[in-house]
Scaffold this motif. Structure first.
Motif, PDB file in Angstrom:
ATOM      1  N   TRP A  64       0.891  -1.149   0.073  1.00 47.15           N
ATOM      2  CA  TRP A  64       0.170   0.021   0.042  1.00 47.15           C
ATOM      3  C   TRP A  64       0.803   1.237  -0.197  1.00 47.15           C
ATOM      4  O   TRP A  64       1.608   1.476   0.911  1.00 47.15           O
ATOM      5  N   GLY A  79       4.126   4.858   2.643  1.00 46.02           N
ATOM      6  CA  GLY A  79       3.891   3.571   2.293  1.00 46.02           C
ATOM      7  C   GLY A  79       5.002   2.872   1.555  1.00 46.02           C
ATOM      8  O   GLY A  79       6.139   3.188   1.692  1.00 46.02           O
ATOM      9  N   TYR A 191       3.976  -1.555   4.787  1.00 50.35           N
ATOM     10  CA  TYR A 191       2.687  -1.412   4.347  1.00 50.35           C
ATOM     11  C   TYR A 191       2.143  -2.589   3.485  1.00 50.35           C
ATOM     12  O   TYR A 191       2.235  -2.564   2.357  1.00 50.35           O
ATOM     13  N   ARG A 193      -0.925  -4.302   1.513  1.00 49.44           N
ATOM     14  CA  ARG A 193      -2.130  -4.006   0.959  1.00 49.44           C
ATOM     15  C   ARG A 193      -3.126  -5.151   1.012  1.00 49.44           C
ATOM     16  O   ARG A 193      -2.768  -6.308   0.859  1.00 49.44           O
ATOM     17  N   ASN A 286      -7.480  -0.364   3.904  1.00 47.65           N
ATOM     18  CA  ASN A 286      -7.208  -1.218   3.032  1.00 47.65           C
ATOM     19  C   ASN A 286      -5.228  -1.482   3.201  1.00 47.65           C
ATOM     20  O   ASN A 286      -4.729  -1.841   2.243  1.00 47.65           O
ATOM     21  N   MET A 287      -5.053  -1.077   4.192  1.00 48.38           N
ATOM     22  CA  MET A 287      -3.470  -1.495   4.553  1.00 48.38           C
ATOM     23  C   MET A 287      -3.186  -1.724   5.984  1.00 48.38           C
ATOM     24  O   MET A 287      -4.093  -1.558   6.882  1.00 48.38           O
TER      25      MET A 287
END
Length: 315
Positions: A64, A79, A191, A193, A286-287
């Motif tokens: 991410w 990220g 990070y 995803r 989403n991370m």
């Protein structure tokens, strides 16, 4: 045309090597990318030696990166996989690193691309055996003068990013090249995803002690799998293997080598809203950061000593 009765016979055709990994340097020599014959790819920004993209053979992104991340070298990337060295967070009470910015200088320094190597391929080797290793270097000699003043120690570091069809390995070797000992910490601020943070569980940390940085740095014990229901910032000491599942299916497996700590971080709603380079603001859904490192204490490198640590992420 005269027919020569003893003319040489045609050479037998030589079987060609299978396709090889491709490595390119782009964006005014600021990024290095690699693609395997099977389709997996990575991209590394020389600023911070930050891995900003890791895709599987179908083109699915595994890391991410904030939509507002700066990729121009003006600040650390929000990220991917930024590198934390020689201090995790800030350490106002630690004399050697008290003047350094948060997370040290590795993620804010220009690294040198040292070159690539790929798996040896023969005509009988399958494309699925191909891999590529990218090496990056940073040393005290290449730091800017301000950083040298803040941290006046002589060191060199080689950071290796290895892409295989099955995963990604990132590892570092840090050498004390001077005559004075220094303390350091190191972490891969990864990070990952995911699709829905509410469906994520992290296993491998059961019964582990952790420091809860959201709750006054209290020491606690983990009970069961880790789930994320609010702002989370924890430093675990655990066994080497961590598994991230989503909806009951394994999405990542993280193996650590000489990195005894795991930081689990998610900013949730309010923290995400307060960070200018975190976009979209609901991107926390989403991370999940699952960060392998040695950060609960200090590693002391005497003159001539070296430190080595690595993580391997598979899916």
């Amino acid at each position: 045309m005269v027919d020569r009765p003893n003319k040489p016979s045609a050479l037998a055709s030589t079987p060609g090597l299978p396709p090889q990994p491709q490595v390119n340097i782009s964006h005014a020599n600021s990024r290095v990318s690699a693609v395997l014959p099977t389709g997996e790819s990575i991209e590394v920004l020389l600023f911070g030696a930050t891995v900003t993209s890791w895709k599987d053979r179908a083109g699915n992104e595994k890391l991410w990166v904030s939509d507002a991340a700066k990729l121009d070298g003006s600040k650390a990337v929000r990220g991917g996989i930024p590198l934390v060295f020689p201090v995790f967070g800030t350490a106002p009470d630690h004399a050697q690193t008290s003047k350094l910015p948060q997370h040290g200088f590795a993620r804010n320094s220009k690294w040198e691309f040292l070159g690539k190597s790929s798996s040896e391929s023969t005509p009988s080797t399958s494309q699925s055996d191909a891999s590529v290793k990218l090496d990056f270097g940073l040393s005290s000699a290449t730091l800017d003068e301000k950083t040298k003043e803040l941290w006046p120690y002589t060191f060199s570091a080689i950071y290796t990013v290895t892409l295989t069809p099955d995963g990604l390995r990132t590892g570092i070797v840090i050498n004390n090249d001077g005559d004075k000992p220094f303390d350091c910490q190191f972490l891969c601020h990864t990070y990952l995803r995911i699709n829905d943070i509410t469906k994520v569980e992290i296993t491998g940390l059961e019964n582990s002690k952790y420091i809860d940085k959201v709750d006054g740095a209290k020491t606690k014990s983990q009970s069961g799998a880790v789930t994320i229901t609010g702002e989370t910032d924890r430093v675990y000491t655990s066994e080497p293997t961590i598994v991230v599942t989503e909806g009951g299916s394994t999405v990542f497996k993280i193996e650590r080598d000489n990195l005894e700590n795991v930081v689990v971080w998610n900013p949730w709603t309010e923290k995400a809203a307060s960070m200018g380079d975190f976009e979209p603001k609901d991107g926390f859904k989403n991370m999940i950061c699952v960060e392998a490192g040695s950060v609960a204490g200090w590693t002391t490198l005497e003159a001539g000593d070296a430190y080595e640590g690595a993580q391997t992420i598979s899916y």
